[in-house]
Design a protein around this motif. Sequence first.
Motif, PDB file in Angstrom:
ATOM      1  N   ARG A 145      -7.847  -1.377   0.555  1.00  0.00           N
ATOM      2  CA  ARG A 145      -7.481  -0.467  -0.397  1.00  0.00           C
ATOM      3  C   ARG A 145      -5.889  -0.426  -0.861  1.00  0.00           C
ATOM      4  NH1 ARG A 145      -9.336   4.233   3.414  1.00  0.00           N
ATOM      5  NH2 ARG A 145      -8.874   2.433   4.956  1.00  0.00           N
ATOM      6  N   GLN A 146      -5.725  -0.308  -2.060  1.00  0.00           N
ATOM      7  CA  GLN A 146      -4.266  -0.451  -2.334  1.00  0.00           C
ATOM      8  C   GLN A 146      -3.610   1.167  -2.680  1.00  0.00           C
ATOM      9  OE1 GLN A 146      -2.862  -3.498  -2.899  1.00  0.00           O
ATOM     10  NE2 GLN A 146      -4.656  -4.066  -2.061  1.00  0.00           N
ATOM     11  N   PRO A 147      -2.601   1.377  -2.054  1.00  0.00           N
ATOM     12  CA  PRO A 147      -1.720   2.397  -2.079  1.00  0.00           C
ATOM     13  C   PRO A 147      -1.413   2.490  -3.759  1.00  0.00           C
ATOM     14  CG  PRO A 147      -1.112   1.001  -0.133  1.00  0.00           C
ATOM     15  CD  PRO A 147      -2.020   0.113  -1.089  1.00  0.00           C
TER      16      PRO A 147
ATOM     17  N   ALA B 103       4.522   9.966   2.317  1.00  0.00           N
ATOM     18  CA  ALA B 103       5.691   9.090   3.110  1.00  0.00           C
ATOM     19  C   ALA B 103       6.941   9.213   2.460  1.00  0.00           C
ATOM     20  CB  ALA B 103       5.422   7.554   3.103  1.00  0.00           C
ATOM     21  N   GLY B 104       8.076   9.669   3.322  1.00  0.00           N
ATOM     22  CA  GLY B 104       9.251   9.926   2.961  1.00  0.00           C
ATOM     23  C   GLY B 104      10.354   9.750   3.924  1.00  0.00           C
TER      24      GLY B 104
ATOM     25  N   ASN C  47      18.653  11.544  10.632  1.00  0.00           N
ATOM     26  CA  ASN C  47      18.956  11.342   9.311  1.00  0.00           C
ATOM     27  C   ASN C  47      18.607   9.698   8.973  1.00  0.00           C
ATOM     28  OD1 ASN C  47      20.309  11.096   6.500  1.00  0.00           O
ATOM     29  ND2 ASN C  47      22.305  10.878   7.489  1.00  0.00           N
ATOM     30  N   GLY C  48      17.866   9.544   7.958  1.00  0.00           N
ATOM     31  CA  GLY C  48      17.395   7.962   7.758  1.00  0.00           C
ATOM     32  C   GLY C  48      16.137   7.799   8.332  1.00  0.00           C
ATOM     33  N   ASP C  49      15.472   8.648   9.044  1.00  0.00           N
ATOM     34  CA  ASP C  49      14.161   8.303   9.873  1.00  0.00           C
ATOM     35  C   ASP C  49      13.146   8.485   8.663  1.00  0.00           C
ATOM     36  OD1 ASP C  49      15.396   7.750  11.921  1.00  0.00           O
ATOM     37  OD2 ASP C  49      14.691   9.630  13.083  1.00  0.00           O
ATOM     38  N   GLN C  50      11.850   7.941   9.065  1.00  0.00           N
ATOM     39  CA  GLN C  50      10.774   7.991   8.134  1.00  0.00           C
ATOM     40  C   GLN C  50       9.858   9.316   8.676  1.00  0.00           C
ATOM     41  OE1 GLN C  50      10.151   5.767   5.465  1.00  0.00           O
ATOM     42  NE2 GLN C  50      12.222   5.474   5.785  1.00  0.00           N
ATOM     43  N   VAL C  51       9.211  10.013   7.638  1.00  0.00           N
ATOM     44  CA  VAL C  51       8.226  10.725   7.833  1.00  0.00           C
ATOM     45  C   VAL C  51       6.855  10.689   7.462  1.00  0.00           C
ATOM     46  CG1 VAL C  51       7.561  13.300   7.563  1.00  0.00           C
ATOM     47  CG2 VAL C  51      10.114  12.658   8.121  1.00  0.00           C
TER      48      VAL C  51
ATOM     49  N   TYR D  48       0.535   9.626  -1.595  1.00  0.00           N
ATOM     50  CA  TYR D  48      -0.264   8.222  -1.838  1.00  0.00           C
ATOM     51  C   TYR D  48      -1.995   8.699  -1.861  1.00  0.00           C
ATOM     52  CZ  TYR D  48       4.004   5.666  -1.302  1.00  0.00           C
ATOM     53  OH  TYR D  48       5.104   5.054  -1.470  1.00  0.00           O
ATOM     54  N   ASN D  49      -2.450   8.002  -2.452  1.00  0.00           N
ATOM     55  CA  ASN D  49      -4.259   8.004  -2.459  1.00  0.00           C
ATOM     56  C   ASN D  49      -4.847   7.394  -1.320  1.00  0.00           C
ATOM     57  OD1 ASN D  49      -3.264   5.182  -3.171  1.00  0.00           O
ATOM     58  ND2 ASN D  49      -5.274   5.089  -4.236  1.00  0.00           N
ATOM     59  N   VAL D  50      -4.048   6.906  -0.433  1.00  0.00           N
ATOM     60  CA  VAL D  50      -4.698   6.170   0.864  1.00  0.00           C
ATOM     61  C   VAL D  50      -4.314   7.098   2.027  1.00  0.00           C
ATOM     62  CG1 VAL D  50      -5.126   4.180  -0.357  1.00  0.00           C
ATOM     63  CG2 VAL D  50      -2.935   4.523   0.958  1.00  0.00           C
ATOM     64  N   GLU D  51      -4.729   6.680   3.195  1.00  0.00           N
ATOM     65  CA  GLU D  51      -4.419   7.317   4.767  1.00  0.00           C
ATOM     66  C   GLU D  51      -3.260   6.713   5.071  1.00  0.00           C
ATOM     67  OE1 GLU D  51      -7.255   6.080   4.178  1.00  0.00           O
ATOM     68  OE2 GLU D  51      -8.949   7.535   3.978  1.00  0.00           O
ATOM     69  N   VAL D  52      -2.554   7.480   6.020  1.00  0.00           N
ATOM     70  CA  VAL D  52      -1.136   6.814   6.586  1.00  0.00           C
ATOM     71  C   VAL D  52      -1.254   5.526   7.142  1.00  0.00           C
ATOM     72  CG1 VAL D  52       0.502   7.494   8.348  1.00  0.00           C
ATOM     73  CG2 VAL D  52      -0.112   9.078   7.055  1.00  0.00           C
ATOM     74  N   ASP D  53      -2.594   5.193   7.753  1.00  0.00           N
ATOM     75  CA  ASP D  53      -2.804   4.100   8.485  1.00  0.00           C
ATOM     76  C   ASP D  53      -2.699   2.975   7.643  1.00  0.00           C
ATOM     77  OD1 ASP D  53      -3.006   5.169  10.982  1.00  0.00           O
ATOM     78  OD2 ASP D  53      -5.110   4.993  10.952  1.00  0.00           O
ATOM     79  N   VAL D  54      -3.113   3.298   6.244  1.00  0.00           N
ATOM     80  CA  VAL D  54      -3.188   2.171   5.298  1.00  0.00           C
ATOM     81  C   VAL D  54      -1.474   1.877   4.766  1.00  0.00           C
ATOM     82  CG1 VAL D  54      -3.815   1.482   2.800  1.00  0.00           C
ATOM     83  CG2 VAL D  54      -5.462   2.500   4.510  1.00  0.00           C
ATOM     84  N   ILE D  55      -0.832   2.865   4.806  1.00  0.00           N
ATOM     85  CA  ILE D  55       0.583   2.903   4.335  1.00  0.00           C
ATOM     86  C   ILE D  55       1.214   2.163   5.270  1.00  0.00           C
ATOM     87  CG2 ILE D  55       2.729   4.360   3.912  1.00  0.00           C
ATOM     88  CD1 ILE D  55       0.928   4.662   1.912  1.00  0.00           C
ATOM     89  N   LEU D  56       1.019   2.292   6.475  1.00  0.00           N
ATOM     90  CA  LEU D  56       1.709   1.475   7.776  1.00  0.00           C
ATOM     91  C   LEU D  56       1.098   0.117   7.831  1.00  0.00           C
ATOM     92  CD1 LEU D  56       1.991   4.622  10.164  1.00  0.00           C
ATOM     93  CD2 LEU D  56       3.762   3.618   8.707  1.00  0.00           C
ATOM     94  N   GLY D  57      -0.004  -0.299   7.380  1.00  0.00           N
ATOM     95  CA  GLY D  57      -0.491  -1.551   7.406  1.00  0.00           C
ATOM     96  C   GLY D  57      -1.345  -1.554   8.658  1.00  0.00           C
TER      97      GLY D  57
END
Length: 110
Positions: free
Chosen positions: A3-5, A40-41, A67-71, A98-107
């Motif tokens: 799946r492509q984010p 993802a931010g 500050n600088g951390d990902q959410v 995004y159109n995909v789940e967090v697990d996809v964003i994280l690879g």
Amino acid sequence: MARQPQALDYTSVTIADSAINIFGNDALVTSAPTGARSFAGTIETAAIRARGDGTDPTASEGMLIGNGDQVYLGESEFDSMKFIRDTSTSGVLKGHFYNVEVDVILGKVS
């Protein structure tokens, strides 16, 4: 096939001295875009605190996000995860839906 984010929308929200979700205060979007499965931010300016258990965070209670951390949020957390600034300086959360789940964003899954 993997799946492509795809970024569906962008938001920026100031995290001040009242607990809010990602649609609060001065957010660029007031609700999740159609088809959003994750967010993802990045935290900018100052540290914040977060809670997703139904209790509002305070300046001394909640998960510290620097500050600088990902959410990363799944769609079930868009409304339930609340944020508040950690000190007297407000933080800013900026990111994409995004159109995909967090697990996809994280690879972690494809």
